[in-house]
Structure formats: C-alpha cells, structure tokens
Design an enzyme around this catalytic site. Sequence first.
Site, PDB file in Angstrom:
ATOM      1  N   GLU A 138       0.915  -5.061  -0.061  1.00  0.00           N
ATOM      2  CA  GLU A 138      -0.462  -5.447  -0.396  1.00  0.00           C
ATOM      3  C   GLU A 138      -0.957  -6.348   0.728  1.00  0.00           C
ATOM      4  O   GLU A 138      -0.671  -7.540   0.744  1.00  0.00           O
ATOM      5  CB  GLU A 138      -0.487  -6.150  -1.753  1.00  0.00           C
ATOM      6  CG  GLU A 138      -1.899  -6.398  -2.288  1.00  0.00           C
ATOM      7  CD  GLU A 138      -2.507  -7.686  -1.772  1.00  0.00           C
ATOM      8  OE1 GLU A 138      -3.402  -7.592  -0.890  1.00  0.00           O
ATOM      9  OE2 GLU A 138      -2.108  -8.760  -2.213  1.00  0.00           O
ATOM     10  N   ASP A 188      -7.467  -6.991  -9.724  1.00  0.00           N
ATOM     11  CA  ASP A 188      -8.366  -8.065  -9.302  1.00  0.00           C
ATOM     12  C   ASP A 188      -9.793  -7.586  -9.075  1.00  0.00           C
ATOM     13  O   ASP A 188     -10.675  -8.395  -8.770  1.00  0.00           O
ATOM     14  CB  ASP A 188      -7.853  -8.710  -8.006  1.00  0.00           C
ATOM     15  CG  ASP A 188      -6.697  -9.682  -8.250  1.00  0.00           C
ATOM     16  OD1 ASP A 188      -6.595 -10.209  -9.377  1.00  0.00           O
ATOM     17  OD2 ASP A 188      -5.909  -9.904  -7.323  1.00  0.00           O
ATOM     18  N   ASP A 232       2.776  -8.497  -3.752  1.00  0.00           N
ATOM     19  CA  ASP A 232       1.457  -9.106  -3.729  1.00  0.00           C
ATOM     20  C   ASP A 232       1.361 -10.113  -2.578  1.00  0.00           C
ATOM     21  O   ASP A 232       2.283 -10.886  -2.343  1.00  0.00           O
ATOM     22  CB  ASP A 232       1.220  -9.806  -5.075  1.00  0.00           C
ATOM     23  CG  ASP A 232      -0.208 -10.266  -5.241  1.00  0.00           C
ATOM     24  OD1 ASP A 232      -1.104  -9.398  -5.269  1.00  0.00           O
ATOM     25  OD2 ASP A 232      -0.427 -11.486  -5.362  1.00  0.00           O
TER      26      ASP A 232
END
Length: 493
Positions: free
Chosen positions: A342, A395, A295
């Site tokens: 990501e 998200d 992430d």
Amino acid sequence: MRLKDKRETSDCGTLMHITSLPSKYGIGSFGKEAYDFVDFLYNTGQRYWQILPLCPIGEGNSPYKSSSCFAGEILLIDLELLVKEGLLLPEELPAPQKSSFVDFDAQRKIKIPLLKKAAERLNKKRHDYLRFLKQNEYWLEDFALFSAIAEISGSEKLSDFEEALKYRMPMALENFKAAYFEKIEEQKILQYLFYTQYFALKQYAAKKSIKIIGDLPIYVSLDSADVWKSPDNFKVGRDLTPVCVAGVPPDIFSRDGQLWGNPIYDWEYQRRTNFVWWRRRLEHSLKLYDVIRIDHFRAFADYYAIPFGAKNARGGNWEKGVGMAFWNIMRSKLGKIQIIAEDLGGETPEVEELVQSTGFPNMKVLQFAFTSGIQNKFLPRNFDKNCVCYTGTHDNNTSKGWFENATIHERKLFAKLTQQSGMSDPADKMLWLAVRSRADTVIIPMQDWLGLDETARMNTPGTLSGNWKWQMESGAINDELFDKVRYFVSLRK
C-alpha cells in the site's frame, strides 16, 4: 444462489471485513454468514477475500489502533458455533436484532459476558487447547497478562497501570499472576476460541480455492502488549513515553496533516537484533493470510516522525527507512512472501524504487484517477500489470458517494472514460473500469458491488467517531446481485 461443480476463476476479489457480515446478533462473526460469503465468492468466480486487520480494535473501534499485533478481536467469535461446541446453551443466546450498523459498545456488553462464560466451561486439559498454548507462547503469555492487568486497572493505557506492573518488575508480575491466574487463563482461552473458529473458516475458504488477503498495519499502538513487552523495539523513553510518533504531513486532504500517535520503531535496535520482532510478526501473519497487504508500506522507504506532544502533524520530519535491506533479510528467513504494498501517498523516487526492487504489486485506486489529466498514474491506461486495482478502499467513500461529491472536472473525465460501458449507474461504471484494467488483480469493496451511497462508508481518515460501523443487510446477496457480480467478473477473462 446458483451452485456449480466447476467454475472459471478470475483474479478478482471482494473487500469485506468480518464485522460487516450480516448477523442477527448485531456484528459479523466467523459463523454461518462468513461461510456463506465464501460460497458467494466461489460461485461468482472470484479468487480473493480481503479483510481488515483481525487484531483487537482500539480507540474509535479502529482495527489499526490495537493492543496487540498477534491477538485476535474476540467480538468476531461466533456465539452459535459455541453452542455447537457445548460451551453455551441455546437459551443463553441474545435476542436477535436487525441492524445495518454495528454498535460496538452494545456488542461488548452483550457478547463479552457470554464469551467469558464459554471460556469458563472449556476443558483446560483438551489436547488442542494445550497445543495452542505451546504454539503461541511467544506472544500469548504476555498478551494475556497485559489484558488481565488492563481489565483490573480499568484501562489499557500503560500510564494507568500500577507503576511496578507498567515497568514489568519481576516480583510485581509474579504476584499479579498468582492473584489473577484465572483472569489470565480466561484471556488465553478467548484467544484459543478466536483462532479455532478463524482457522476453520480459512480452511473452508482454501477448499473453495479462495485466498484471504489480510491487512497488516505498519505501526502498533503505544498502549499495547507489544510495546509493554519489548519497548526497545520502539523509540520510547525509560518511562515508555514516545520520543516521536507517526503520522503524515499536511496535504490537500488535511491542512494540519494526520497525527496518528503510534510510536516510531527504533530501527537501529531492530537492525542489531536482525529484525527478529518483525520476522515473528510476518511469520504470524503468514499463518493467518494467504496474501498480506501492508498498510503504509512507504514507511519502509521513508517515514514521517512527529515530536511527541505536538498538537498536529505540521512539525514532523521525514526520516530514512530500512529499505531493501530489511526485505532481503525477511526473504532469506521466510522465503517467498506474497505482499501487496500500500504505497498510496508515496509518490517519491525512494518509495517507487523500493516497490520496484521488492517486486511487490502496489495499489491503484480509481477514485484518485480523475483529479488531473491523462497522465494521472491512477488511470487504468497508465497502470503497470503488476498492481492491484481498487475502486476504493476502506478509507475511501463508496463509488456512488464519490461520484455524488465529485467536481465538475472529475465528472467530465469520468464520463469520457466510461462512455463505452453502456451503463448509466456511476458505481457500475467504476466497476467496469476496474475489471477491464490490465491490473494483475482487482479488488472491489462490497459496498460497490451493492451500489451503496456514502452512508455505507467504512472509515473517514482523521476522524475519531462514526467509523468501522457499516454492516451488510441480511439478504443483500441475492440472485440479482449474483448475476451482476458474475457478469463483471467474467469481463476479467
């Protein structure tokens, strides 16, 4: 559900966190429903199961604000498996409940006393438990001690720890260990139960040729065993107060930016130690997952540092990250690592160059594809093959929710690009776009397979409440869904 001895597999997978699995006890776990989900993936020809971080959840029940990079969230331990182990009695199990959203506070009140009861009954001399202690000593000792101190203190905040314990004064730690030996041991046993159940599930998935994609948050929480044990790895003062914290600057989604509050790494110190802390973290993650999604990968190229105490993210600055030098060292120590980068929000030459240099596939999210013209990098026509295509992430809104809130411009472009699908449902049209893309891998959130609206959204960035709660209803995976998923997966071939 149809069972087959042989199958054709596709580079398709599903994003579904463990907590979101159906359960008659109110929260998904490593129990029967998890094994059934592996069967669903297998029988629909999929290859991947992507989950969110397994670490202990923190503020707002977020798995991205954890007290440890290495420990597991004990609420994921399955109670019925503990009954089979003889660690709980059937009559001790809570009454079944029907829910579509996880009530984390209620789960703590219900499950943790039962988990502690199971821990008390475990034979501390059993061989596999002793082996677990030895193999995980590098993180387990300090995590168990940190957790026990937090329980006695009534808070995980380092600022609430007794000063001598906060600063790890040797005599204070020894006195605490002697006084609360059983509580420290209890924490170790709970981690043993977590990892025993998880690795059994992972082994089952491997037998079905299902690979697990795990999520590794780039940052750690200030109030964590990691900072408490090794503060030199972070830009914190002698009193453990951060010098600067992480976040992202203002953009079209947030005029004040996002102030995450995680401490920034002291990369100069980590260079001097040859990144040993990060190496251990990646080694640990490689045991847990077949593929690691990192992430906010862009922070390795450049990261946003905000002065500690700032009320928002407006006053931060971009700093240069460790770049390719870091990944060259990791590869020399760990060999080939399967990573998904990501890089969302990282549209800078430095970030793009780093992703290309590593060779890691990056992410393409279709919900971002319709805000501009045909040159939009998230449109399938503009993909490189070396990427992972998502309809949305944890998200994002669901695809149905996205469409219901889309602008007129977005809807027109979406309609134009999906007119050949022959489908009327916007969620199905998004699935059609994803599976027909040339992306190397396609991952679909479970909510999109089910065609759910925005009430099934997992997380809204920048908000502190109401997130991470979605739970799939029991019976949602039926023959109709099976046929639907199998059809879309077949379009990948």
